[in-house]
Design an enzyme around this catalytic site. Structure first.
Site, mmCIF file in Angstrom:
data_model
loop_
_atom_site.group_PDB
_atom_site.id
_atom_site.type_symbol
_atom_site.label_atom_id
_atom_site.label_comp_id
_atom_site.label_asym_id
_atom_site.label_seq_id
_atom_site.Cartn_x
_atom_site.Cartn_y
_atom_site.Cartn_z
ATOM 1 N N VAL A 274 0.828 -1.181 -0.216
ATOM 2 C CA VAL A 274 0.139 -0.050 -0.002
ATOM 3 C C VAL A 274 0.791 1.302 0.052
ATOM 4 C CG1 VAL A 274 -1.692 1.234 1.228
ATOM 5 C CG2 VAL A 274 -1.994 -1.104 1.340
ATOM 6 N N ALA A 275 2.072 1.104 0.575
ATOM 7 C CA ALA A 275 2.863 2.355 0.889
ATOM 8 C C ALA A 275 3.395 2.603 -0.563
ATOM 9 C CB ALA A 275 3.941 1.938 1.911
ATOM 10 N N GLU A 279 -1.755 5.244 -4.628
ATOM 11 C CA GLU A 279 -3.344 4.883 -4.714
ATOM 12 C C GLU A 279 -4.024 6.196 -5.366
ATOM 13 O OE1 GLU A 279 -1.834 3.970 -1.858
ATOM 14 O OE2 GLU A 279 -2.227 2.004 -1.306
ATOM 15 N N ASP A 321 -3.381 25.731 -40.317
ATOM 16 C CA ASP A 321 -3.965 26.384 -41.512
ATOM 17 C C ASP A 321 -3.535 27.746 -41.541
ATOM 18 O OD1 ASP A 321 -4.841 24.057 -42.633
ATOM 19 O OD2 ASP A 321 -7.040 24.068 -41.683
ATOM 20 N N ASN A 688 -1.482 7.710 2.457
ATOM 21 C CA ASN A 688 -1.421 7.638 1.053
ATOM 22 C C ASN A 688 -2.568 8.300 0.273
ATOM 23 O OD1 ASN A 688 0.996 6.278 0.887
ATOM 24 N ND2 ASN A 688 0.438 4.671 -0.477
ATOM 25 N N ASP A 692 -2.486 12.558 1.609
ATOM 26 C CA ASP A 692 -1.750 12.983 0.247
ATOM 27 C C ASP A 692 -2.800 13.554 -0.618
ATOM 28 O OD1 ASP A 692 0.732 12.193 0.811
ATOM 29 O OD2 ASP A 692 0.950 10.785 -0.803
#
Length: 841
Positions: A274-275, A279, A321, A688, A692
């Site tokens: 998980v670290a 995620e 163009d 996380n 975060d």
């Protein structure tokens, strides 16, 4: 076979047909031989497969594995949160890809349903699908061209090719042989164009996928390449995946050797998994790009594909163009050489078929320019025509190259003429002088031709103006006689002027290290003159290439010079694909503009396909971005936004990976030191995703750096060398600070729950303070950053002090001294980053 270069008789012979058409038997045989006249769609993945395909990304697979592992060790909440993140990302990706599949459906929706053909000498209606090579097709006003035809008979036939080319003016078609090497396809009628006026006959030379529109259908169904961001994220995902496997295996092996119980050891490994994986990264990436899309929409740039937002930031070549994008798409009088200004204004207003309605001018672009020119000088057509009614009109055509009207002016009849100067001079015997009308001498003609050459050298479209007063006995039926003995009054030069904002945008693009390339169907001289005027070149010798010159070059020859060419003239949309491919082979990230159906392959092939808001549906569906205002300056604004977004992606990736490295090193080091793991899996997930998440997302909306458009396009990875050093040092500082505090508390008989609470909180405070290291260098205008930091702090206080959350996170309340120690240690992240900034450039 180039059918346009073969005469009618030979074409019919090669196709084994004649003016009476195919026999029914021949038609059946050809139908079996060549197949149906329809566009074939490749088998595409259905909605279910498209949705499941979103889970094949390496980063997403790692998250799914982490969620399964969390569930099996009893951390159901962790597993649910991770899977929600994965699901949101998959839904957004699916919507983007599903919309991208619609271009082919739009193309198939254009195809006509039936056609009138001659078979066995008789006219008959057939379904367009049953049309075959060699059929003779009748074309009438309003008909849709059902296949690619070589025109064999025409009567004032004009075909509107705007659905295919995006050009608004209809093209005159005839049966004569085209011997030039240019792409002047005026004896060809293409599938899915419309008969604007006149009538004609054509023989079918290509059907279905062999037609021009069929080739386009084949090209737009090709697999799209990954964007630069997709490639970078993929590489980052693989690196993180490998890191997670190696570290988890190492820690699990260490735990096994230390005889830690199997379930506890596995939970530690899951904590590390998980670290190791950010995620929140897919969700934050998606949200940052989506917010970028919203901001760009306010500037008239509609981004259809999410990842294209960032790709714009990598763009180092913009192929654009000319008409309507760099210019106003409105012919305007730019220069005059007048011998009698008042007469020029009068002729401009009266010898004119354009009309003005609700501030919009309707009619031929040249007539529209002259109408506005006359009105700007006080000569209004409506008012003048009431006073000076039109008695006769001899219309302009390609043979005469002039338009003539006869108007009743103050009781006399006047012939008013405008047209090609070299033609008009032959009809003149006099010229308006400074004081009076005098005879037109050779030196006068030489002077006019000198003025004409100067004006055409400046890429102006020049018309001459002349008039005369009719005698009372002259007959209006004698049209040839009317246009003799005219009095020449001057020259008027027109062009489609550059947009003022285009000049500024090109200067900005140059400063940003972006090369601007003009691609136009216009003449070379006109294109080069506009390029010089708006600053695509700096007045030095310009390397320009025409479509016919491009066709003569081999691929290696063209690739050798493609980086030096700044103007392509008389280029047709199918050649745009070749230009894009050559630029791509030289390592460029190129953007390409287009508006017609036949621009679709080039739009799809380019790193960024940009369709005009006024363009065809197929072009829009094939493009990554849509310009609602058809303005070049909007592309440059979008590039600025793209660069800002890429900078912000780097910021939040740096921020999140600092956390990941810190968490990995902390958990791994504690295992090596034989200490209990300082964070449980729910705390790691909190760090996380929750800690975060808001700060990382706030970094995604940081304002642009002041120099964002004063640097060359970045081709580095998402984590450049300097950022990598900062991430590693930040991770090491977090680890040392957290473990030093944790070790001190444990060795001083602090109970485990308080020690883990303080270690957990100091790590969270490291994240909150690290946000300031990752933000933009200039300014404090991002209010979301401060809201996110405040929210994260309040949430962490809730985890520490609310009894319900204490049970979930296994924490305990902390005192003021504890907080002083935590903040003192956490502030080392600011000092370490300042030191790195001083010593590493």
């Amino acid at each position: 076979m180039k059918w346009k270069n073969i005469n009618v008789e030979e074409t019919l012979k090669n196709l084994n047909t004649n003016l009476n058409g195919l026999t029914n038997q021949q038609a059946q045989e050809n139908l079996i031989k060549y197949g149906k006249n329809e566009l074939v769609e490749e088998k595409k993945a259905g909605p279910l497969r498209l949705f499941l395909g979103q889970f094949m990304d390496i980063l997403i697979l790692i998250l799914i594995i982490a969620a399964i592992a969390a569930y099996y060790v009893g951390d159901t909440l962790d597993a649910i949160v991770i899977l929600i993140v994965v699901l949101i990302n998959a839904i957004v990706g699916f919507i983007q890809e599903y919309r991208a599949e619609k271009a082919m459906e739009k193309l198939k929706g254009l195809i006509s349903s039936e056609a009138v053909v001659i078979r066995e000498g008789q006219e008959q209606k057939v379904t367009a699908g049953d049309l075959t090579v060699g059929d003779i097709v009748l074309l009438e006003e309003g008909d849709n061209v059902p296949a690619d035809l070589r025109i064999i008979e025409s009567y004032d036939l004009l075909i509107d090719e705007s659905a295919l080319t995006g050009e608004s003016l209809p093209v005159e078609k005839h049966s004569k042989l085209i011997e030039s090497l240019d792409h002047d396809a005026d004896n060809m009628a293409f599938m899915e164009t419309d008969v604007a006026s006149g009538r004609g006959k054509g023989v079918v030379v290509e059907i279905g996928m062999g037609t021009e529109i069929g080739k386009i259908a084949e090209m737009i169904q090709e697999e799209e390449e990954d964007t630069p961001l997709q490639q970078k994220i993929s590489r980052l995902g693989k690196t993180l995946g490998l890191l997670a496997v190696v570290v988890c295996s190492l820690v699990f092996a260490l735990g096994y050797l230390q005889e830690i119980p199997l379930v506890e050891n596995f939970m530690t490994a899951v904590s590390l998994a998980v670290a190791a994986v950010p995620e929140g990264l897919p969700a934050i990436l998606t949200l940052t790009l989506a917010l970028g899309m919203q901001r760009m929409a306010k500037s008239n740039a509609i981004v259809r594909k999410l990842l294209a937002v960032e790709t714009l930031g990598s763009c180092n070549v913009i192929c654009t163009d000319k008409t309507g994008t760099l210019t106003l798409n409105q012919m305007t009088v730019r220069d005059t050489h007048a011998k009698d200004s008042k007469m020029i204004y009068t002729i401009s207003a009266l010898c004119n078929n354009a009309t003005q309605s609700h501030e919009k001018v309707l009619g031929d672009p040249t007539d529209a320019a002259l109408l506005l020119y006359a009105e700007a000088n006080g000569y209004h057509r409506k008012e003048l025509e009431k006073r000076y009614p039109r008695l006769l009109e001899i219309p302009l055509d390609s043979t005469r190259k002039r338009m003539t009207t006869v108007n009743q002016i103050e009781g006399d009849r006047y012939v008013l003429v405008k047209g090609a100067p070299e033609v008009l001079l032959h009809k003149c015997s006099k010229t308006a002088g400074e004081a009076d009308i005098c005879s037109l001498e050779t030196e006068d003609i030489d002077e006019v031709m000198e003025d004409l050459n100067e004006m055409t050298g400046n890429a102006l479209r020049v018309l001459g103006f002349a008039y005369r007063k009719l005698g009372p006995d002259e007959d209006l039926e004698d049209k040839e006689g009317l246009e003799k003995g005219l009095i020449f009054v001057g020259l008027v030069g027109m062009m489609d002027p550059p947009r003022e904002e285009a000049r500024q945008a090109i200067a900005t693009a140059k400063k940003a290290g972006i090369k601007v390339v003009m691609i136009t169907g216009d003449h070379k001289d006109t294109a080069v003159a506009i390029a010089r005027e708006i600053g695509i070149t700096d007045g030095d010798e310009i390397l320009a290439l025409t479509g016919s010159e491009l066709d003569k070059l081999s691929d290696p020859e063209f690739e050798g010079m493609v980086d030096d060419i700044k103007v392509y003239a008389r280029v047709f949309p199918e050649q745009k694909v070749r230009i894009v491919e050559a630029l791509k082979k030289k390592g460029n990230v190129a953007s390409m503009t287009g508006d017609g159906v036949n621009d679709a392959p080039a739009l799809k092939k380019a790193a960024i396909g940009v369709a005009m808001g006024s363009g065809t549906d197929v072009a829009k569906e094939s493009a990554d971005m849509l310009l609602q205002d058809d303005n070049f300056a909007t592309i440059v604004k979008a590039v600025r936004e793209g660069r800002t977004i890429f900078d912000n992606i780097r910021r939040f990736v740096r921020f999140q990976l600092s956390t990941n490295i810190g968490a990995i090193l902390t958990i791994t080091s504690s295992s090596i030191m034989g200490l209990p793991v300082p964070f449980n899996p729910i705390q790691v997930l909190w760090i996380n995703i929750i800690m975060d998440g808001p700060p990382a997302q706030s970094l995604g909306v940081e304002p642009a750096e002041k120099n964002v458009m004063e640097r060359t396009p970045l081709k580095e990875e998402i984590i450049p060398r300097k950022n990598l050093i900062k991430i590693i040092i930040a991770g090491v500082v977090m680890t040392i600070g957290t473990l030093a505090l944790y070790y001190y508390l444990l060795t001083n008989n602090t109970d485990l729950i308080k020690a883990t609470s303080m270690a957990f909180t100091v790590f969270v405070m490291y994240q909150i303070l690290n946000v300031f290291n990752c933000r933009a260098e200039h300014g404090f205008s991002n209010k979301f950053l401060y809201i996110a930091i405040g929210a994260s702090l309040i949430l962490q206080l809730g985890v520490i002090y609310l009894p319900f959350l204490q049970g979930v996170f296994r924490t305990t309340a902390l005192g003021l001294i504890d907080w002083f120690i935590i903040l003192l240690i956490a502030s080392t992240i600011l000092i370490s980053d300042w030191l790195v900034e001083q010593f590493i450039k």
